[in-house]
Motif scaffolding. Structure first.
Motif, short mmCIF file in Angstrom:
data_model
loop_
_atom_site.label_atom_id
_atom_site.label_comp_id
_atom_site.label_asym_id
_atom_site.label_seq_id
_atom_site.Cartn_x
_atom_site.Cartn_y
_atom_site.Cartn_z
N LYS A 116 -25.89 -24.28 31.75
CA LYS A 116 -25.90 -23.65 33.15
C LYS A 116 -26.70 -23.43 34.16
CE LYS A 116 -23.80 -20.09 31.05
NZ LYS A 116 -23.50 -20.52 29.54
N LYS A 177 -17.89 -22.73 39.28
CA LYS A 177 -18.58 -22.09 38.68
C LYS A 177 -19.31 -22.77 37.26
CE LYS A 177 -14.99 -18.66 39.27
NZ LYS A 177 -13.60 -17.70 38.97
N ILE A 179 -20.88 -23.68 33.87
CA ILE A 179 -18.96 -22.90 32.33
C ILE A 179 -20.39 -23.94 31.84
CG2 ILE A 179 -17.70 -25.11 32.84
CD1 ILE A 179 -15.90 -24.12 30.87
N ARG A 186 -15.92 -31.47 29.20
CA ARG A 186 -15.72 -30.44 28.13
C ARG A 186 -14.34 -31.06 27.64
NH1 ARG A 186 -16.96 -24.76 28.70
NH2 ARG A 186 -14.81 -24.44 27.78
#
Length: 470
Positions: A116, A177, A179, A186
């Motif tokens: 991140k 955001k 993550i 993902r």
């Protein structure tokens, strides 16, 4: 000329080099690996063959590629910096500290697939200009870049970075955001976990899993994505009906997404053996060429429909340099011959010559004022005759141009002569004499062109005749 600094020259770093270099940027590369220049050279060879085929207009002239001996030299004076070193946070922090000493202003993107921005910025004074710019392989073809600014980002640096990425044909998708693994990986990780279980439990082989993807949902995802695909599956009831019908399935124990099979030597060997049986007869270079050939064809098909990645190519194409319409003869086309224009004989199909000369005629009439507004007013030109001569073979990857002369521009009549040549040696592939008539789109019958268009046509015809006869 703008300068990009690429730190790390592996597969991803090499793809970044190609993306910037082939879009006209100067590129400085730093990688201590003594094989870096060779490895990047191999990526560039494939990229030079593949990327120009996406477009119907020539890319800018290549920038200058420089391999430097220090990180500081690479980033000095750079307008954009991309880091693609191995996924070790300590190594990345060391690299950022060195970058900061030599260039503390330019946007600094990291190709990290997992870290991140807050983790990357720790201890970096100019950390606000540091962000995640996660690409997908091959970087020189696939447009998606996950841009993750994170908290405390320098908004002006992020805007500058997004504009830079878009200017070289990429699609910067901002992830609002932080993550782990961002968005796309993902999904990939979830599919990968399930695939490992299917192999481990002897339910499917690596080839059967790949077949399930490429013959099924992979094709849907390439042009619609996940939610839009399922919206259609809901029929007239749309997404709400789909969720109502299939939502309960989510509670069934279909998958093992939260568990990972232990990567034992036996499982690793099984996967390796199945993968070798599936595609071990092809080298990595051959697999890359196959992959890129298929991607080019898919993305060009989407371009023709103005959809998904194809729409992005069209948008980027509009920013590319146009041929020199002021030249005599007029340069109406400058492009690379794409793989989907070739046939079983290995050369350009004759139907594509018709497309080339149609595009060349469009360039002439557009230069004389026949634009979208003119056509919307109900006027245009129709081709009524083509006389094409095929003189030499044209192959995928050849860079070519079309030189066009106006032979006649009188009233409703327009006569053109086109000559298609290979750039490298001037070889004439083909010639075409083309006859067009001006028409009313309402009556579908011939009519005189608008006065300004007719005058422009006549002036060009006179200039071309004067140049032809000295």
């Amino acid at each position: 000329m703008k300068k990009a600094a690429i730190i790390g020259g592996g597969v991803i770093g090499g793809g970044w080099v190609a993306r910037f270099l082939l879009n006209g940027w100067d590129v400085a590369v730093y990688d201590p690996d003594p094989e870096a220049e060779r490895k990047i050279g191999e990526v560039l060879t494939q990229a030079r063959w593949a990327l120009p085929m996406l477009y119907d207009r020539a890319l800018p002239s290549e920038g200058q590629l420089t391999f430097v001996h220090s990180l500081a030299e690479a980033v000095m004076g750079a307008d954009y910096i991309q880091e693609s070193v191995p996924e070790r946070l300590d190594l990345k922090h060391k690299v950022y500290a060195e970058i900061e000493e030599a260039n503390s202003k330019a946007p600094l993107g990291s190709s990290t697939s997992g870290f991140k921005p807050s983790e990357l910025r720790a201890g970096i004074e100019s950390g606000g200009r540091l962000f995640v710019a996660h690409p997908f392989n091959p970087v020189y073809l696939l447009p998606l870049i996950e841009v993750v600014p994170g908290e405390d980002a320098d908004s002006s640096a992020i805007v500058q970075a997004r504009e830079t990425l878009a200017s070289v044909g990429l699609y910067p998708l901002e992830v609002k955001k932080e993550i782990d693994a961002h968005i796309a990986d993902r999904f990939l990780e979830a599919v990968w976990r399930e695939a490992l279980w299917l192999v481990k439990d002897d339910i499917a082989t690596t080839q059967e899993i790949d077949d399930a993807i490429r013959y099924g949902f992979g094709l849907r995802w390439a042009q619609m994505g996940l939610f839009e695909t399922y919206r259609i599956a809901g029929g007239e009831g749309g997404m709400a009906h789909f969720i109502a019908q299939f939502g309960p399935c989510l509670e069934w124990p279909w998958t093992k997404l939260m568990d990972v099979p232990e990567l034992t030597d036996e499982l690793i060997r099984k996967i390796g053996d199945q993968s070798d049986a599936q595609s071990g007869h092809l080298s990595i270079r051959q697999l890359e060429r196959l992959r890129d050939t298929n991607l080019i064809s898919i993305m060009r098909a989407l371009k023709a429909r103005g959809n998904a990645a194809g729409a992005l190519i069209s948008q980027h194409e509009e920013t590319l340099p146009r041929p020199d319409h002021s030249a005599v003869p007029m340069i109406t086309i400058r492009r690379v011959i794409p793989i989907d224009w070739t046939d079983y004989n290995g050369h350009m199909n004759e139907s594509r010559y018709g497309q080339v000369y149609s595009d060349a005629a469009d360039a002439v009439i557009e230069a004389c004022g026949v634009n979208a507004d003119y056509v919307a007013s109900g006027l245009s030109y129709f081709t009524v005759e083509n006389n094409i001569k095929y003189l030499a073979e044209a192959h995928a990857g050849d860079t070519c141009h079309v030189a066009t002369r106006i032979l006649l521009a009188e009233g409703k009549k327009l006569k053109l002569h086109h000559e298609m040549r290979r750039d490298s040696d001037g070889q004439v592939y083909s010639t075409c004499t083309q006859f067009l008539l001006h028409v009313s789109l309402e009556t579908r019958k011939t009519c005189p062109p608008r006065d300004d268009v007719a005058q422009h046509m006549a002036n060009l015809a006179a200039a071309h005749a004067k140049a032809e006869h000295g």
